[in-house]
Design a protein around this motif. Sequence first.
Motif, short mmCIF file in Angstrom:
data_model
loop_
_atom_site.label_atom_id
_atom_site.label_comp_id
_atom_site.label_asym_id
_atom_site.label_seq_id
_atom_site.Cartn_x
_atom_site.Cartn_y
_atom_site.Cartn_z
N GLY A 58 -9.32 1.02 16.93
CA GLY A 58 -10.72 1.13 16.54
C GLY A 58 -11.10 -0.04 15.65
O GLY A 58 -10.54 -1.12 15.75
N GLY A 59 -12.04 0.19 14.75
CA GLY A 59 -12.51 -0.90 13.90
C GLY A 59 -13.23 -1.95 14.73
O GLY A 59 -14.07 -1.65 15.57
N ILE A 60 -12.87 -3.20 14.52
CA ILE A 60 -13.55 -4.30 15.20
C ILE A 60 -13.33 -4.27 16.71
O ILE A 60 -14.08 -4.93 17.46
N ALA A 61 -12.37 -3.49 17.19
CA ALA A 61 -12.13 -3.40 18.63
C ALA A 61 -13.35 -2.88 19.38
O ALA A 61 -13.56 -3.25 20.54
N TYR A 62 -14.15 -2.03 18.74
CA TYR A 62 -15.36 -1.55 19.41
C TYR A 62 -16.36 -2.67 19.63
O TYR A 62 -16.97 -2.78 20.70
N ALA A 63 -16.55 -3.52 18.63
CA ALA A 63 -17.47 -4.65 18.79
C ALA A 63 -16.95 -5.63 19.83
O ALA A 63 -17.73 -6.16 20.64
N LEU A 64 -15.64 -5.87 19.84
CA LEU A 64 -15.07 -6.78 20.85
C LEU A 64 -15.31 -6.25 22.26
O LEU A 64 -15.63 -7.01 23.18
N ALA A 65 -15.15 -4.93 22.43
CA ALA A 65 -15.39 -4.34 23.75
C ALA A 65 -16.84 -4.54 24.18
O ALA A 65 -17.12 -4.85 25.35
N ALA A 66 -17.76 -4.38 23.24
CA ALA A 66 -19.17 -4.57 23.58
C ALA A 66 -19.46 -6.04 23.90
O ALA A 66 -20.16 -6.34 24.88
N PHE A 67 -18.93 -6.96 23.10
CA PHE A 67 -19.18 -8.38 23.35
C PHE A 67 -18.62 -8.80 24.71
O PHE A 67 -19.22 -9.64 25.40
N GLU A 68 -17.50 -8.24 25.10
CA GLU A 68 -16.93 -8.58 26.41
C GLU A 68 -17.92 -8.25 27.53
O GLU A 68 -17.98 -8.94 28.54
N GLU A 69 -18.72 -7.22 27.31
CA GLU A 69 -19.66 -6.77 28.33
C GLU A 69 -21.00 -7.50 28.27
O GLU A 69 -21.58 -7.81 29.32
N VAL A 70 -21.51 -7.78 27.06
CA VAL A 70 -22.92 -8.19 26.94
C VAL A 70 -23.14 -9.59 26.40
O VAL A 70 -24.29 -10.05 26.34
N LEU A 71 -22.09 -10.31 26.01
CA LEU A 71 -22.31 -11.63 25.42
C LEU A 71 -22.95 -12.56 26.46
O LEU A 71 -22.50 -12.62 27.60
N PRO A 72 -24.00 -13.28 26.09
CA PRO A 72 -24.66 -14.14 27.08
C PRO A 72 -23.78 -15.29 27.55
O PRO A 72 -22.84 -15.70 26.86
N ALA A 73 -24.09 -15.80 28.73
CA ALA A 73 -23.34 -16.91 29.30
C ALA A 73 -23.38 -18.11 28.36
O ALA A 73 -24.36 -18.36 27.68
N GLY A 74 -22.26 -18.83 28.36
CA GLY A 74 -22.17 -20.02 27.52
C GLY A 74 -21.55 -19.78 26.16
O GLY A 74 -21.33 -20.73 25.40
N TRP A 75 -21.27 -18.52 25.84
CA TRP A 75 -20.66 -18.17 24.55
C TRP A 75 -19.21 -17.72 24.75
O TRP A 75 -18.88 -17.06 25.73
N VAL A 76 -18.37 -18.07 23.77
CA VAL A 76 -16.97 -17.65 23.73
C VAL A 76 -16.74 -16.89 22.42
O VAL A 76 -17.19 -17.33 21.36
N VAL A 77 -16.09 -15.76 22.50
CA VAL A 77 -15.75 -14.99 21.30
C VAL A 77 -14.52 -15.59 20.64
O VAL A 77 -13.53 -15.92 21.31
N ALA A 78 -14.57 -15.71 19.32
CA ALA A 78 -13.43 -16.16 18.52
C ALA A 78 -13.17 -15.11 17.44
O ALA A 78 -13.78 -15.15 16.37
N PRO A 79 -12.30 -14.12 17.71
CA PRO A 79 -12.02 -13.09 16.70
C PRO A 79 -11.42 -13.71 15.43
O PRO A 79 -10.54 -14.56 15.51
N MET A 80 -11.92 -13.27 14.30
CA MET A 80 -11.43 -13.70 12.99
C MET A 80 -10.83 -12.46 12.33
O MET A 80 -11.49 -11.72 11.63
N ILE A 81 -9.53 -12.24 12.61
CA ILE A 81 -8.88 -10.97 12.29
C ILE A 81 -7.51 -11.23 11.68
O ILE A 81 -6.76 -12.09 12.16
N LYS A 82 -7.16 -10.47 10.64
CA LYS A 82 -5.80 -10.46 10.12
C LYS A 82 -5.15 -9.14 10.54
O LYS A 82 -5.73 -8.06 10.37
N VAL A 83 -3.94 -9.25 11.08
CA VAL A 83 -3.22 -8.11 11.64
C VAL A 83 -1.96 -7.87 10.81
O VAL A 83 -1.23 -8.81 10.48
N GLY A 84 -1.68 -6.60 10.49
CA GLY A 84 -0.49 -6.26 9.73
C GLY A 84 0.78 -6.40 10.56
O GLY A 84 0.78 -6.17 11.78
#
Length: 326
Positions: free
Chosen positions: A47-73
Amino acid sequence: MTAGRPRRLVDADIGTGPVRRRLGVLGTLVWDTIRHPGTREKVEAWGGIAYALAAFEEVLPAGWVVAPMIKVGRDLADEAMACLGSYPGTWDMRFVHVVSETNNRVELIYVDPAERLEILRGGVPGWSPAEVAAIMPEFDALYANFISGRELTLEGARVVRGRLRGPSYADLHSLFLNRESDGRRTPRYLPSCEDWAGCFDALQMNQEEFALFARGDGDPWAVAERVLDGRVETIIVTRGAEGVDLLSTGAARGAVHRERIPVRGGAAPGDPTGCGDVWGATCFAGILAGLDGRTSAERAHTMARSKLGCSGAEEFRRFLSARVRP
Protein backbone atom coordinates in the motif's frame (compact mmCIF):
# COMPACT_ATOMS: atom_id res chain seq x y z
CA MET A 1 25.67 -2.82 1.89
CA THR A 2 27.17 -0.39 4.36
CA ALA A 3 24.70 0.32 7.17
CA GLY A 4 22.99 3.67 6.82
CA ARG A 5 24.09 4.22 3.21
CA PRO A 6 21.34 4.06 0.55
CA ARG A 7 21.64 1.54 -2.26
CA ARG A 8 20.02 2.24 -5.60
CA LEU A 9 17.62 -0.30 -7.02
CA VAL A 10 18.83 0.02 -10.63
CA ASP A 11 20.17 2.68 -12.92
CA ALA A 12 17.39 3.41 -15.39
CA ASP A 13 18.01 3.52 -19.10
CA ILE A 14 15.09 5.29 -20.74
CA GLY A 15 16.65 4.98 -24.18
CA THR A 16 17.53 7.46 -26.87
CA GLY A 17 14.05 7.89 -28.37
CA PRO A 18 11.79 10.95 -28.07
CA VAL A 19 12.56 13.27 -25.17
CA ARG A 20 10.46 12.35 -22.15
CA ARG A 21 9.49 14.45 -19.19
CA ARG A 22 10.15 12.95 -15.78
CA LEU A 23 7.54 12.94 -13.01
CA GLY A 24 9.02 12.47 -9.56
CA VAL A 25 6.69 10.47 -7.29
CA LEU A 26 7.67 10.94 -3.64
CA GLY A 27 6.21 8.71 -0.96
CA THR A 28 6.64 5.59 1.14
CA LEU A 29 6.03 1.99 0.14
CA VAL A 30 4.07 0.36 2.97
CA TRP A 31 3.21 -3.26 3.77
CA ASP A 32 -0.43 -3.01 4.86
CA THR A 33 -2.54 -5.31 6.99
CA ILE A 34 -6.19 -4.35 6.46
CA ARG A 35 -8.99 -5.48 8.77
CA HIS A 36 -12.64 -4.67 8.05
CA PRO A 37 -15.51 -4.78 10.57
CA GLY A 38 -17.63 -7.90 10.82
CA THR A 39 -14.94 -10.29 9.59
CA ARG A 40 -11.89 -12.02 11.03
CA GLU A 41 -10.22 -12.09 7.66
CA LYS A 42 -7.38 -9.71 6.87
CA VAL A 43 -5.75 -8.50 3.68
CA GLU A 44 -1.96 -8.15 3.53
CA ALA A 45 -0.63 -6.25 0.54
CA TRP A 46 1.54 -3.39 -0.67
CA GLY A 47 0.00 0.00 0.00
CA GLY A 48 1.10 3.57 0.58
CA ILE A 49 2.62 5.11 -2.53
CA ALA A 50 1.91 1.87 -4.45
CA TYR A 51 -1.67 3.07 -4.98
CA ALA A 52 -0.52 6.27 -6.67
CA LEU A 53 1.98 4.32 -8.81
CA ALA A 54 -0.81 2.00 -9.96
CA ALA A 55 -2.92 4.98 -10.96
CA PHE A 56 -0.06 6.72 -12.78
CA GLU A 57 0.65 3.55 -14.75
CA GLU A 58 -2.89 3.78 -16.09
CA VAL A 59 -3.49 7.53 -16.60
CA LEU A 60 -0.15 9.34 -17.00
CA PRO A 61 -0.21 11.27 -20.29
CA ALA A 62 2.05 10.31 -23.18
CA GLY A 63 5.55 11.71 -23.05
CA TRP A 64 5.92 11.36 -19.28
CA VAL A 65 8.04 8.85 -17.34
CA VAL A 66 7.49 8.08 -13.66
CA ALA A 67 10.55 8.32 -11.40
CA PRO A 68 9.65 6.93 -7.94
CA MET A 69 11.47 8.70 -5.10
CA ILE A 70 11.22 6.02 -2.41
CA LYS A 71 13.33 4.67 0.44
CA VAL A 72 12.79 0.96 1.14
CA GLY A 73 13.62 -0.84 4.39
CA ARG A 74 16.22 -3.63 4.27
CA ASP A 75 13.82 -6.29 5.65
CA LEU A 76 11.44 -6.03 2.68
CA ALA A 77 13.95 -4.93 0.05
CA ASP A 78 13.67 -8.03 -2.14
CA GLU A 79 9.86 -7.94 -2.12
CA ALA A 80 9.82 -4.21 -2.78
CA MET A 81 12.25 -4.60 -5.69
CA ALA A 82 10.04 -7.30 -7.19
CA CYS A 83 7.01 -5.02 -6.86
CA LEU A 84 8.71 -1.96 -8.38
CA GLY A 85 10.44 -4.04 -11.01
CA SER A 86 7.05 -5.07 -12.41
CA TYR A 87 6.32 -1.52 -13.57
CA PRO A 88 7.11 -0.39 -17.14
CA GLY A 89 10.75 -0.66 -18.17
CA THR A 90 10.72 2.98 -19.24
CA TRP A 91 10.20 4.11 -15.64
CA ASP A 92 13.26 5.68 -14.04
CA MET A 93 14.20 3.73 -10.90
CA ARG A 94 17.41 5.60 -10.06
CA PHE A 95 15.80 7.22 -7.02
CA VAL A 96 14.68 4.05 -5.24
CA HIS A 97 17.07 3.49 -2.33
CA VAL A 98 17.38 0.63 0.16
CA VAL A 99 18.20 1.79 3.70
CA SER A 100 19.23 -0.02 6.86
CA GLU A 101 16.03 0.74 8.79
CA THR A 102 13.04 -1.63 8.78
CA ASN A 103 10.33 -0.92 6.25
CA ASN A 104 7.07 0.75 7.17
CA ARG A 105 4.28 -1.65 8.08
CA VAL A 106 0.80 -0.36 8.85
CA GLU A 107 -2.18 -2.12 10.39
CA LEU A 108 -5.48 -0.54 9.36
CA ILE A 109 -8.43 -1.55 11.55
CA TYR A 110 -11.71 -0.21 10.16
CA VAL A 111 -14.51 0.65 12.58
CA ASP A 112 -16.75 1.58 9.64
CA PRO A 113 -16.08 2.59 6.01
CA ALA A 114 -15.12 6.13 7.06
CA GLU A 115 -13.29 5.56 10.35
CA ARG A 116 -10.23 3.44 11.12
CA LEU A 117 -7.42 2.89 13.60
CA GLU A 118 -3.97 3.10 12.05
CA ILE A 119 -0.90 1.54 13.70
CA LEU A 120 2.55 2.17 12.22
CA ARG A 121 5.62 0.00 12.86
CA GLY A 122 9.09 0.31 11.41
CA GLY A 123 10.03 3.52 9.73
CA VAL A 124 12.35 4.47 6.90
CA PRO A 125 13.92 7.94 7.14
CA GLY A 126 12.87 10.88 5.04
CA TRP A 127 14.90 12.72 2.42
CA SER A 128 17.33 15.34 3.70
CA PRO A 129 17.34 18.83 2.18
CA ALA A 130 20.72 18.02 0.60
CA GLU A 131 19.33 14.85 -1.02
CA VAL A 132 16.31 16.78 -2.27
CA ALA A 133 18.52 19.52 -3.72
CA ALA A 134 20.52 16.93 -5.66
CA ILE A 135 17.45 15.17 -7.09
CA MET A 136 14.93 17.93 -7.87
CA PRO A 137 16.69 19.17 -11.04
CA GLU A 138 16.08 15.68 -12.51
CA PHE A 139 12.30 16.18 -12.44
CA ASP A 140 9.92 18.13 -14.66
CA ALA A 141 7.09 17.80 -12.12
CA LEU A 142 6.61 16.32 -8.64
CA TYR A 143 3.77 14.41 -7.00
CA ALA A 144 4.44 14.23 -3.23
CA ASN A 145 2.30 12.06 -0.98
CA PHE A 146 3.01 12.25 2.74
CA ILE A 147 2.30 8.61 3.55
CA SER A 148 4.42 8.45 6.71
CA GLY A 149 4.71 12.20 7.26
CA ARG A 150 8.50 11.86 7.36
CA GLU A 151 9.16 12.03 3.61
CA LEU A 152 10.28 15.68 3.79
CA THR A 153 11.01 18.23 6.45
CA LEU A 154 9.74 21.76 5.96
CA GLU A 155 13.25 22.74 4.89
CA GLY A 156 13.22 19.93 2.34
CA ALA A 157 9.86 21.14 1.04
CA ARG A 158 11.33 24.61 0.64
CA VAL A 159 14.11 23.08 -1.45
CA VAL A 160 11.42 21.54 -3.68
CA ARG A 161 9.94 25.01 -4.13
CA GLY A 162 13.30 26.47 -5.05
CA ARG A 163 14.76 23.76 -7.28
CA LEU A 164 11.84 22.03 -9.05
CA ARG A 165 11.40 23.50 -12.52
CA GLY A 166 7.84 22.32 -13.09
CA PRO A 167 4.48 21.94 -11.29
CA SER A 168 4.05 20.21 -7.93
CA TYR A 169 1.15 18.46 -6.23
CA ALA A 170 1.17 17.42 -2.57
CA ASP A 171 -1.22 15.23 -0.59
CA LEU A 172 -0.46 16.47 2.94
CA HIS A 173 -2.21 13.47 4.59
CA SER A 174 0.12 12.15 7.34
CA LEU A 175 1.57 15.55 8.15
CA PHE A 176 -1.60 15.78 10.24
CA LEU A 177 -0.81 12.61 12.23
CA ASN A 178 1.27 12.03 15.34
CA ARG A 179 2.81 8.66 16.08
CA GLU A 180 2.21 7.52 19.66
CA SER A 181 4.61 5.25 21.56
CA ASP A 182 2.56 2.15 20.62
CA GLY A 183 2.51 3.13 16.94
CA ARG A 184 -1.03 4.49 16.86
CA ARG A 185 -1.53 7.47 14.54
CA THR A 186 -3.50 10.30 16.14
CA PRO A 187 -4.64 13.64 14.67
CA ARG A 188 -2.61 16.81 15.23
CA TYR A 189 -2.47 20.37 14.01
CA LEU A 190 0.25 20.96 11.45
CA PRO A 191 2.86 23.42 12.68
CA SER A 192 3.72 26.10 10.11
CA CYS A 193 0.85 24.92 7.91
CA GLU A 194 0.90 28.01 5.72
CA ASP A 195 4.65 27.64 5.19
CA TRP A 196 4.12 24.04 4.09
CA ALA A 197 1.35 25.12 1.76
CA GLY A 198 3.57 27.69 0.09
CA CYS A 199 5.98 24.99 -1.08
CA PHE A 200 3.61 23.40 -3.60
CA ASP A 201 1.33 24.44 -6.46
CA ALA A 202 -1.60 22.19 -5.55
CA LEU A 203 -2.60 20.74 -2.18
CA GLN A 204 -4.86 17.82 -1.32
CA MET A 205 -6.45 17.16 2.09
CA ASN A 206 -9.49 15.29 3.29
CA GLN A 207 -12.15 17.15 5.23
CA GLU A 208 -10.80 16.19 8.67
CA GLU A 209 -7.29 17.28 7.68
CA PHE A 210 -8.65 20.53 6.28
CA ALA A 211 -10.15 21.39 9.67
CA LEU A 212 -6.76 20.69 11.28
CA PHE A 213 -5.06 22.80 8.61
CA ALA A 214 -7.02 25.78 9.91
CA ARG A 215 -5.86 24.92 13.48
CA GLY A 216 -9.42 25.34 14.72
CA ASP A 217 -9.02 29.04 14.00
CA GLY A 218 -12.36 30.04 12.56
CA ASP A 219 -13.45 29.29 9.00
CA PRO A 220 -10.94 26.96 7.27
CA TRP A 221 -11.91 28.45 3.91
CA ALA A 222 -10.72 31.85 5.08
CA VAL A 223 -7.35 30.27 5.90
CA ALA A 224 -7.34 28.56 2.50
CA GLU A 225 -7.99 31.83 0.68
CA ARG A 226 -5.11 33.43 2.57
CA VAL A 227 -2.84 30.58 1.52
CA LEU A 228 -3.84 31.12 -2.11
CA ASP A 229 -2.16 34.53 -1.96
CA GLY A 230 1.18 32.66 -1.97
CA ARG A 231 2.54 30.08 -4.44
CA VAL A 232 -0.24 27.53 -4.07
CA GLU A 233 -2.81 27.77 -6.88
CA THR A 234 -5.24 24.98 -5.99
CA ILE A 235 -6.56 23.45 -2.76
CA ILE A 236 -8.59 20.25 -3.01
CA VAL A 237 -10.63 18.94 -0.07
CA THR A 238 -11.80 15.36 -0.58
CA ARG A 239 -15.12 14.38 1.00
CA GLY A 240 -15.49 10.71 0.15
CA ALA A 241 -18.79 9.87 -1.53
CA GLU A 242 -19.75 13.57 -1.48
CA GLY A 243 -17.00 14.41 -3.95
CA VAL A 244 -14.47 17.21 -3.53
CA ASP A 245 -14.35 20.94 -2.92
CA LEU A 246 -11.99 22.71 -5.30
CA LEU A 247 -10.59 26.15 -4.46
CA SER A 248 -8.41 27.74 -7.12
CA THR A 249 -7.06 31.05 -8.33
CA GLY A 250 -7.94 32.42 -11.71
CA ALA A 251 -5.55 33.82 -14.29
CA ALA A 252 -5.15 36.89 -12.07
CA ARG A 253 -4.15 36.56 -8.45
CA GLY A 254 -6.91 37.51 -6.05
CA ALA A 255 -9.69 35.92 -8.13
CA VAL A 256 -10.64 32.85 -6.10
CA HIS A 257 -13.05 30.26 -7.44
CA ARG A 258 -14.66 27.57 -5.26
CA GLU A 259 -16.86 24.73 -6.41
CA ARG A 260 -18.16 21.34 -5.26
CA ILE A 261 -17.57 18.51 -7.72
CA PRO A 262 -19.81 15.56 -6.79
CA VAL A 263 -19.28 11.86 -7.41
CA ARG A 264 -21.71 10.42 -9.92
CA GLY A 265 -23.70 7.65 -8.30
CA GLY A 266 -22.88 8.67 -4.72
CA ALA A 267 -21.64 6.21 -2.11
CA ALA A 268 -20.52 2.68 -3.06
CA PRO A 269 -19.42 -0.29 -0.94
CA GLY A 270 -15.88 -1.64 -0.87
CA ASP A 271 -12.41 -1.07 0.56
CA PRO A 272 -11.60 2.68 0.78
CA THR A 273 -7.90 2.10 1.52
CA GLY A 274 -5.83 4.03 -1.02
CA CYS A 275 -8.77 5.77 -2.70
CA GLY A 276 -7.42 9.22 -1.82
CA ASP A 277 -4.00 8.28 -3.24
CA VAL A 278 -5.56 7.03 -6.48
CA TRP A 279 -7.68 10.17 -6.64
CA GLY A 280 -4.72 12.53 -6.25
CA ALA A 281 -2.50 10.76 -8.76
CA THR A 282 -5.29 10.71 -11.35
CA CYS A 283 -6.13 14.36 -10.78
CA PHE A 284 -2.49 15.44 -11.17
CA ALA A 285 -2.12 13.32 -14.31
CA GLY A 286 -5.07 15.26 -15.73
CA ILE A 287 -3.42 18.55 -14.84
CA LEU A 288 -0.20 17.43 -16.55
CA ALA A 289 -2.27 16.54 -19.61
CA GLY A 290 -3.62 20.10 -19.72
CA LEU A 291 -7.14 19.30 -18.50
CA ASP A 292 -9.09 21.80 -16.41
CA GLY A 293 -9.69 21.24 -12.72
CA ARG A 294 -13.26 19.95 -13.03
CA THR A 295 -12.42 17.44 -15.75
CA SER A 296 -9.35 16.24 -13.84
CA ALA A 297 -11.45 15.80 -10.70
CA GLU A 298 -14.20 13.89 -12.50
CA ARG A 299 -11.64 11.49 -14.00
CA ALA A 300 -10.18 11.08 -10.52
CA HIS A 301 -13.65 10.25 -9.14
CA THR A 302 -13.98 7.45 -11.68
CA MET A 303 -10.59 5.94 -10.85
CA ALA A 304 -11.01 6.19 -7.07
CA ARG A 305 -14.47 4.64 -7.26
CA SER A 306 -13.05 1.72 -9.23
CA LYS A 307 -10.49 1.15 -6.45
CA LEU A 308 -13.29 0.36 -3.97
CA GLY A 309 -13.65 -3.10 -5.48
CA CYS A 310 -10.00 -4.01 -4.79
CA SER A 311 -7.92 -4.56 -1.64
CA GLY A 312 -4.23 -3.76 -2.01
CA ALA A 313 -2.40 -1.97 -4.79
CA GLU A 314 -1.48 -5.15 -6.66
CA GLU A 315 -5.10 -6.29 -6.95
CA PHE A 316 -5.97 -2.80 -8.16
CA ARG A 317 -3.27 -3.03 -10.86
CA ARG A 318 -4.67 -6.37 -12.01
CA PHE A 319 -8.12 -4.84 -12.22
CA LEU A 320 -6.84 -1.87 -14.25
CA SER A 321 -4.94 -4.09 -16.67
CA ALA A 322 -8.20 -5.84 -17.57
CA ARG A 323 -10.23 -2.71 -18.32
CA VAL A 324 -10.34 0.01 -20.96
CA ARG A 325 -8.61 3.26 -20.08
CA PRO A 326 -11.05 6.00 -18.98
